[in-house]
Design a protein around this motif. Structure first.
Motif, PDB file in Angstrom:
ATOM      1  N   ILE A 160       0.839  -1.200   0.000  1.00 21.42           N
ATOM      2  CA  ILE A 160       0.000   0.000   0.000  1.00 21.42           C
ATOM      3  C   ILE A 160       0.871   1.246   0.000  1.00 21.42           C
ATOM      4  O   ILE A 160       0.597   2.208  -0.715  1.00 21.42           O
ATOM      5  N   TYR A 161       1.942   1.233   0.775  1.00 22.56           N
ATOM      6  CA  TYR A 161       2.884   2.357   0.796  1.00 22.56           C
ATOM      7  C   TYR A 161       3.432   2.626  -0.600  1.00 22.56           C
ATOM      8  O   TYR A 161       3.492   3.764  -1.052  1.00 22.56           O
ATOM      9  N   GLU A 162       3.814   1.567  -1.302  1.00 25.37           N
ATOM     10  CA  GLU A 162       4.355   1.727  -2.651  1.00 25.37           C
ATOM     11  C   GLU A 162       3.301   2.274  -3.617  1.00 25.37           C
ATOM     12  O   GLU A 162       3.612   3.076  -4.490  1.00 25.37           O
ATOM     13  N   MET A 163       2.042   1.849  -3.475  1.00 24.75           N
ATOM     14  CA  MET A 163       0.983   2.346  -4.357  1.00 24.75           C
ATOM     15  C   MET A 163       0.744   3.836  -4.142  1.00 24.75           C
ATOM     16  O   MET A 163       0.534   4.572  -5.101  1.00 24.75           O
ATOM     17  N   LEU A 164       0.762   4.267  -2.897  1.00 26.64           N
ATOM     18  CA  LEU A 164       0.532   5.680  -2.609  1.00 26.64           C
ATOM     19  C   LEU A 164       1.755   6.528  -2.948  1.00 26.64           C
ATOM     20  O   LEU A 164       1.625   7.698  -3.291  1.00 26.64           O
ATOM     21  N   LYS A 165       2.929   5.950  -2.876  1.00 20.50           N
ATOM     22  CA  LYS A 165       4.170   6.680  -3.157  1.00 20.50           C
ATOM     23  C   LYS A 165       4.332   6.959  -4.655  1.00 20.50           C
ATOM     24  O   LYS A 165       4.961   7.942  -5.036  1.00 20.50           O
ATOM     25  N   GLN A 166       3.754   6.149  -5.496  1.00 16.09           N
ATOM     26  CA  GLN A 166       3.895   6.293  -6.942  1.00 16.09           C
ATOM     27  C   GLN A 166       3.300   7.596  -7.457  1.00 16.09           C
ATOM     28  O   GLN A 166       3.702   8.096  -8.487  1.00 16.09           O
ATOM     29  N   TYR A 167       2.337   8.125  -6.759  1.00  7.20           N
ATOM     30  CA  TYR A 167       1.641   9.331  -7.197  1.00  7.20           C
ATOM     31  C   TYR A 167       1.794  10.416  -6.129  1.00  7.20           C
ATOM     32  O   TYR A 167       0.919  10.587  -5.286  1.00  7.20           O
ATOM     33  N   PRO A 168       2.899  11.144  -6.151  1.00  7.98           N
ATOM     34  CA  PRO A 168       3.077  12.188  -5.137  1.00  7.98           C
ATOM     35  C   PRO A 168       2.049  13.305  -5.325  1.00  7.98           C
ATOM     36  O   PRO A 168       1.567  13.539  -6.425  1.00  7.98           O
ATOM     37  N   LEU A 169       1.728  13.976  -4.243  1.00  8.61           N
ATOM     38  CA  LEU A 169       0.762  15.059  -4.332  1.00  8.61           C
ATOM     39  C   LEU A 169       1.282  16.301  -3.629  1.00  8.61           C
ATOM     40  O   LEU A 169       2.123  16.214  -2.746  1.00  8.61           O
ATOM     41  N   GLU A 170       0.787  17.431  -4.065  1.00  4.91           N
ATOM     42  CA  GLU A 170       1.158  18.707  -3.476  1.00  4.91           C
ATOM     43  C   GLU A 170       0.270  18.952  -2.266  1.00  4.91           C
ATOM     44  O   GLU A 170      -0.955  18.979  -2.391  1.00  4.91           O
TER      45      GLU A 170
END
Length: 111
Positions: A37-47
């Motif tokens: 899950i960490y890797e999935m969320l890390k793939q799309y950084p957000l401002e």
């Protein structure tokens, strides 16, 4: 009477060993799942507008091995939509025995 006591002790030992054996497998699977899950969320950084966003995500895994997000508890609507869009129905590798359970994981996104 003595044989019955010996049988009860043997059954108690077997039940105890079975509980401890299963617990290690579940902990390893949950840690592996959280790293995916960490890797999935890390793939799309957000401002981020603030320094720190937190949420508690409840999800389950269907029989196809996909995450199904049940709820995202947070004060920030943007974070809720972001987590749902990045995790819902994404394939994860859990091996066998992961489907059907409800998992709860904290998510913290920092700037």
């Amino acid at each position: 009477m003595k044989k019955i006591k010996v049988i009860y002790v043997a059954l108690a030992l077997l039940a105890t060993m079975g509980v401890f054996a299963n617990k290690g497998i579940n902990i390893k699977m949950e840690k592996d799942l959280s790293s995916q899950i960490y890797e999935m969320l890390k793939q799309y950084p957000l401002e981020l507008k603030s320094d720190d966003l937190t949420a508690e995500v409840r999800f389950t895994i269907n029989n196809k091995g996909e995450l199904v997000v049940l709820s995202v508890e947070t004060q920030n609507d943007f974070l809720e939509n972001y987590v749902k869009s990045r995790l819902n129905y994404k394939k994860v590798d859990v091996g066998h025995g992961g489907s059907g359970k409800i998992y709860k994981i904290p998510v913290r996104i920092t700037a």
